[in-house]
Scaffold this motif. Structure first.
Motif, PDB file in Angstrom:
ATOM      1  N   PHE D 241      46.650  51.042  33.188  1.00 13.53           N
ATOM      2  CA  PHE D 241      45.988  50.449  34.349  1.00 13.53           C
ATOM      3  C   PHE D 241      46.725  50.811  35.636  1.00 13.53           C
ATOM      4  CE2 PHE D 241      42.496  47.558  33.099  1.00 13.53           C
ATOM      5  CZ  PHE D 241      42.536  47.756  31.725  1.00 13.53           C
ATOM      6  N   GLY D 242      47.326  51.977  35.632  1.00 15.24           N
ATOM      7  CA  GLY D 242      47.995  52.465  36.841  1.00 15.24           C
ATOM      8  C   GLY D 242      46.965  53.164  37.720  1.00 15.24           C
ATOM      9  N   ILE D 243      46.000  52.407  38.171  1.00 18.96           N
ATOM     10  CA  ILE D 243      44.874  52.978  38.916  1.00 18.96           C
ATOM     11  C   ILE D 243      45.417  53.833  40.069  1.00 18.96           C
ATOM     12  CG2 ILE D 243      42.691  52.459  40.086  1.00 18.96           C
ATOM     13  CD1 ILE D 243      42.980  51.330  37.180  1.00 18.96           C
ATOM     14  N   GLY D 244      44.863  55.017  40.190  1.00 21.99           N
ATOM     15  CA  GLY D 244      45.334  55.926  41.225  1.00 21.99           C
ATOM     16  C   GLY D 244      46.237  57.015  40.679  1.00 21.99           C
TER      17      GLY D 244
END
Lengths: 362, 362, 362, 362
Positions: D241-244
Motif C-alpha cells: 500500500f505504498g501508493i505512488g
C-alpha cells in the motif's frame, strides 16, 4: 511462420547490440517471422569466430560483400564504420535485400540521397533506436494528443565525456574519411532524428563546431540554434567534452500545454509538467514510464521493473518486423535518415559559412 | 492600531530567529498590532547588549523574571533552555501575559500539564514553526480536502549530523537536567507535532533510544513505530548521527489518494503523487510551493522567488497575532504542545520498558 | 559609526526587495555604517505612504528628482522602470551621490556608456543580486581555484512562464520605450552578468529573438550562441514562455575538472561533478550550500537552515558597504553593468542582422 | 566445455525472468559451462508449450517431479509458488541436483532448516537477485573498504502499490497456505537479505503487521525496528500500500564515513555522501553505476548505457556458475536463505507477541 535470414555486417559494439536484439525480440514480442542468425561479417576473423559462437550466428565471412551475394539472406543489417554504410546499403538494396542500417545514414547528403534512391523498393530501417525508448514514445503520444499545445521551445543536448581521452586517436571515429565528422555524425544525428520525430520539420539553423583536443581532425562539439516549421526555436548541443555526463541525451520541450524533459541516462523516466493542472499543483512529474499501458514497456516486465539501453534495439526490431509483415512503412526508414542528413548538412554548412542556413524540406 | 510590547527571553540562536520575526512580520503581513521590541533578557550582559543593539530591542535584563514583573509587557516569548520553559511560562501566564514558548513545551509530561493548566486563560503559542512552511500547510490542505484518501503509512524522520562533534559536550543541550533528553526533546518533538497536525491522534508506539557518542548523557537517536487513530502506521526516526544530512526533517504519507513527501532542506518543495491521474501519468510531482495561491507564500515574494527557514517564524507570528485580534484559538498552542509531550512521554517510556505503550488521547 | 542616508527611487516589487535589504543588512552583517531609510520616491502617493509606513521610510516624494536635490541624502538607489535608470543615475552621480541601480543598467549601450562615464567618481552598484547567491559565489570560488580546469561549455538559461498572460500588456515591461526590450533587458542581462562573473569575457555571439504573444511589442524569447575568450562556447536562452518553470535561472559549466550546475529555483543547491574523483565515484554532488564555511551563508543561519531570494539583496548591500568603507571597488559596479550592456547590444544586433557579431572587450 | 542441463520449475513471471537469464548469461559472461534449457515444468500445459517455444526449452512436463526423476538434469531451478519450494528443493537435493530456488526459501523457519539440511551437499542458490544490482554490489564494496565507517542507521523499505487491487484475491500470493504470508514473505525477505549482505547480522526486532484490504488473509504491510550486531539500528517497512511507488526497494545507511542511498526504481544509481570530503563539498553524489570499473556492469554495455531489472538475474546466474566451476561457495545460498528466514520468523513472532524478539545468530 516464415523464416527470415539475417546477415549482420559489423562485429563491434553495435554488432553486439544488434545481435542481442535478434536473440531477444522473439522472447518479448510476438514476431511474425522466425529470425535466423545466418551470417555475421567482420574483418577480424578470430574475434568474429568468438562473436559468432557467443551470439550463435551460424556462419561468418570476413568480407561484407558475402552477404550481398548469397540468395539465402533476406535482410542485411549494417553496423560497419560510417563510410561503408553507403556502399553496403546500396549493394544490398540493389540485390533486393531488406536493409537495416546504423546511424548516421551516410557520410554526406549526396550519399544519403543515393542510398534512399537505391532503397526505394526495399523495406528499410535506420537504427535511430532511441525512438523506441518507452519514455520517448510516450512523449510522442502526449504531443500527438495535443497535450503540449503550441510548442515554443525545443532544446536538445547529447553529452558524453570521453573527448579528452587521446588513446582513441587511432579508431575510425577519429578519421574524417571513415566517420565523416566527429560528434556531428555520431551524436548530433540522434538529436536531429528525435527532434524531427517529436517536433517536426526544421526550417533553418546556425551552428558552430569546436575541436578541443589537440591534433584531432574531427569536431568535438557542435552547438546550434534551430528553428522549426511550427514556430518554435531551440538550442542543440552535441559534445564529447560534456565532462560529468556519461551518456546524457536530453530534450526539453516547452509548449502552451506544459513541459516535457528527458535524459537517456535515466531512460525509464519522463518529466512532465501539465499546465492544465491548477497552478498550485503544477510541477515536474517524474513519470516512471513502466506502466503496462505505456507504449512498448508492457512487452518486457512489470511496473517499476525497469529496462535498459538494449531494449530500444529489441523494440525497434520487433516493430520493424510487424510493419514488414503488414506491408506498412516503418519509421525511421531511409527517408527519415535522409531528413536527418539534410538537417546535419545545413548545420555543417552553417558552421563553415558562419551564416543562418536553410534546412530543405526534401 | 494597538501596540503590543514584547519581552524576549533568550539570546541564542532562537533568540535571533524570534527577533527577526518581530522585525519582519509587519513588513510582509498586515498586522493588527504595532509590535514593540521592548525587552530582551539573557544572562550574558555584554552579548545581550550587542544583540539588543543589532535587533533594536529597547531594553535588556539579565534575569528573565524582569519580564514578568513589568506591567508594560504584553507578551513574553520564551527562548530559554528547556528546563526554564515551565517556570517562565507559568510565571508569565500567572501574571496574565500572552505566552509564546519554544519547543519542547516542557521537560516532562507533568510539567507540560502544569503549564497548560496555568496558561488556560491566556493566549499561547508553541514555536512548532514548521507548520508554517508553505509546503507543509499545503500538504495539510490537500489532506483536509481528502486528496490523500485513507492514510496507510505516515513515516517521518529528522536527521542532523553534528552528533559526532564532541566539542558540544558543554552546552545545555547535552545536559539532561537542562535539556530533558537529547534528540527526543529536540528533534522528535518537531516530528510529533507535524504528525499530529497532518495525520491526527496517535494511539500507541514502540521506541528505542541509542547514544552513539562515548560518555554522552543524552540520547543521540530515537527510532519508533507509531500507530495512529486513523489506522495508519509509520516509522519515526530522530537522530543527530544522520551523517550526510544537514537538517533533513522529512515526512512521507501514503494514502489511497496518493503520496506526499517533504524535506525541510528543500522546504519550498512538496512532492505529490495524485492517484487520481491515469496510471500512465502518475509520478511524483515536484511542486515548488511558491504560487500566490499557495498558503502563506503570497505574503512574501513572487512565484519561484523562494523563501527560507526564517519565514516560518514570521508567518507563525503573523497568524498568531491575527488570531489574537479576532479572539480565536491559535494552533499550535499549549494544548498542542501538551499533546506532543504525551506522545513523547509514551515513546520514552517505551524505550525504557521495551513494550508497546499507549499514547493517551488527553 | 557613520550614518548613511538612503533615498530609494521606486515603489514596486524591487522597491520592496531593496527596502527589505536596508532593514535586514544590519541584522546579519557587521555594517560599517548605520543605514537611515530617509526618503522613498514614487508616483502613486497613496501607495507610497503605505509603503513608507510599512518599511519605515522617514519621508516620501512623488518626484524622484527630490532625492537628487537634497544634501542630506548620501546614496540614491534606483528601482524605477528601465528608461529612468539613465537620467536618475546620471543626475545622482553628478550630484555626488553614491549610486545603486537596478538592472539592466540602461536602455541602450550608448546610455550605459554615458552612465558609466557620469559615475566615474562615485561608488556604484548594479543590482545583479544573483552574484550573491551563496551557491553562485561558491561556484565562482571553485572556478577561481582551478577546480573546473579548462572550460569547454558554458550554457545558461532563464525561464519564466508568464508570457502567455496578456493581462500584463499595460505594464511598463511591455512598452519598448520604457523597458528597452522584453526578456532581453529583463532576464538575459542576468544571464550575461553571471556568465561574465563565472566565465569571463565573451568574444562573439549569434542570436535570434521570438515574440510568441500576438500584438506584443517586445521580445518573449532570446536564444543565442556565445563564444568566450577562454575558448568555451555556450547556449543562452531567456524566455517568458518557459512553461513549467517559475523562475529557473540556470547555468551548467563543463570543464576539464568537472561540471557545475545551478538553478535559481533551488538556490541553496549547487551540483558539482569533480573529475578528480575516481571514475567509479564521479557523479553530480548535490551540495546544499549552507555550510558555515561557504561564502555568505554563515551570516544568516545554521547549516541546512536555508535562505531565499531576498538574502541575495541583503548580502550584496552588505558587501557593497564594506567595500565603500574600505575604499575598494565593489563588483558589479557600473563598469560591469556596461559590460553586460555591450554583450546584450551584440546579441540584439545579431538578432537583427542574422550574423555572428563581435562583443567588444571595452 | 562441459554442458549443464537445466530444469526450470515454474511458468509465471519468475519463470520468464529465469528463462531470460539462461538465454542471456552466455552472451555477456564467459561461462564455464554450456547451458542447456532442457526441461520446463508447469501445470498449464497449453501455456507451458507456448513458453517452451518462446524461450526454447527443449521439453515440458506438467509435474515438477519429472525434473527430479531424470538423470539428464544437472540443475533444478524452482520458481514455483512458495509452498512448493521446500518439497521441490528437498527432493532435488536428495536426488543430487544443483538447486536454485526463488525467494523466500520456505514458508517457515522449520521448513527452511530442513531445506538447508537437505541441501548441505549440493551447490545452492537463492534468487535474492538484488545483490547483483551493480549499485548494490558497489555499496557493498564501499562498506567493505571501510568507507562508511561505523554504521549508525540502516533503514530499508520496499513499497509497491497494488495492494488495493482486489482482483488479485484468487492468486496464490493471497493464500496463506501457498504464500506463507503476504508482503512479509514477498518483499520483506528481499529487505532482510540485502541488510544481511550490507550490514551484517541482526540481533533483535519489534514488528507490526497491517492488513488494509477487507477480507484479505495475508498481511499488506510489515513495519519493524531492527537492531544489528554492529550497534546500528533501523526501520524496515514492506508494503503493498505504498501508493505512488511502483517497485521502490530502498535502503539508506548512515555511518561515520558518510551516507549511502539506493532505490530499485532507479537501480543504476547509488547516492553517496563521502564525509571525508571538506564540509563545503559534501553532498549526495548521484553515482550512475555504469562505469567499466564498477562491479558487474562492464559485462553489459558502455558507461551510461543503463541496464535493467533482468540483468540482476543474468549476473547472479553467471556468478553462480563461476563459483560452481571453481568449487567455491556462492552467496546467497541456502544458508543465507535460512538466515533471512530466521530474521523473518523473529519479525513475525514479534508482530504476534508485540514484544522485542531475539534474532538467533544460527
Amino acid at each position: 511462420m516464415r523464416e527470415l535470414s539475417i546477415a549482420l555486417l559489423g562485429q563491434g559494439f553495435m554488432g553486439k547490440a544488434h545481435s542481442n536484439a535478434y536473440c531477444q525480440a522473439g522472447h518479448f514480442f510476438d514476431l511474425p517471422y522466425r529470425l535466423r542468425r545466418k551470417l555475421i561479417c567482420g574483418r577480424d576473423a578470430a574475434a568474429l569466430a568468438r562473436m559468432a559462437e557467443r551470439w550463435e550466428w551460424e556462419e561468418t565471412a570476413t568480407d561484407w560483400r558475402a552477404a550481398i551475394d548469397r540468395d539465402d539472406i533476406d535482410a542485411v543489417d549494417i553496423a560497419l564504420p560510417n563510410h561503408l554504410h553507403a556502399p553496403a546499403a546500396i549493394a544490398a538494396a540493389q540485390a533486393g535485400k531488406i536493409v537495416l542500417c546504423e546511424k548516421p545514414l551516410a557520410l554526406s547528403l549526396d550519399e544519403a540521397r543515393a542510398m534512399a534512391d537505391a532503397a526505394r523498393r526495399v523495406p528499410t530501417l535506420v537504427w535511430f533506436n532511441y525512438r523506441r525508448v518507452p519514455a520517448v514514445a510516450f512523449a510522442h503520444d502526449l504531443i500527438a494528443d495535443g497535450r503540449l499545445g503550441t510548442i515554443y521551445h525545443y532544446d536538445a543536448a547529447y553529452r558524453q565525456q570521453w573527448g579528452p581521452d587521446l588513446s582513441r586517436a587511432a579508431t575510425w571515429r577519429m578519421d574524417p574519411a571513415q566517420a565523416g565528422s566527429g560528434v556531428a555524425d555520431d551524436l548530433m544525428t540522434h538529436l536531429l532524428d528525435t527532434a524531427l520525430y517529436l517536433n517536426g520539420p526544421m526550417t533553418e539553423a546556425v551552428a558552430v563546431n569546436r575541436t578541443f583536443a589537440p591534433n584531432r581532425k574531427v569536431d568535438d562539439a557542435v552547438v546550434a540554434i534551430v528553428r522549426f516549421a511550427n514556430g518554435s526555436v531551440g538550442t542543440f548541443e552535441a559534445t564529447r567534452f560534456g565532462i560529468g555526463c556519461k551518456n546524457a541525451k536530453t530534450f526539453r520541450i516547452h509548449g502552451s500545454g506544459g513541459l516535457l524533459r528527458f535524459n537517456l541516462e535515466r531512460l525509464n523516466h519522463l518529466e512532465f509538467v501539465d499546465a492544465a493542472n491548477p497552478s498550485t499543483e503544477q510541477g515536474p512529474r517524474d513519470l516512471l514510464v513502466t506502466d503496462l499501458k505505456h507504449p512498448i514497456f508492457g512487452n518486457f516486465w512489470r511496473p517499476g521493473h525497469i529496462i535498459g539501453y538494449e531494449h530500444t534495439f529489441i523494440a525497434a526490431l520487433a516493430e520493424f518486423l510487424g510493419c514488414l509483415s503488414r506491408g506498412e512503412r516503418f519509421r525511421p526508414d531511409f527517408d527519415d535518415g535522409l531528413a536527418v542528413q539534410r538537417a546535419l548538412d545545413a548545420l555543417q554548412r552553417s558552421a563553415t559559412t558562419r551564416a543562418w542556413t536553410t534546412i530543405e524540406a526534401d
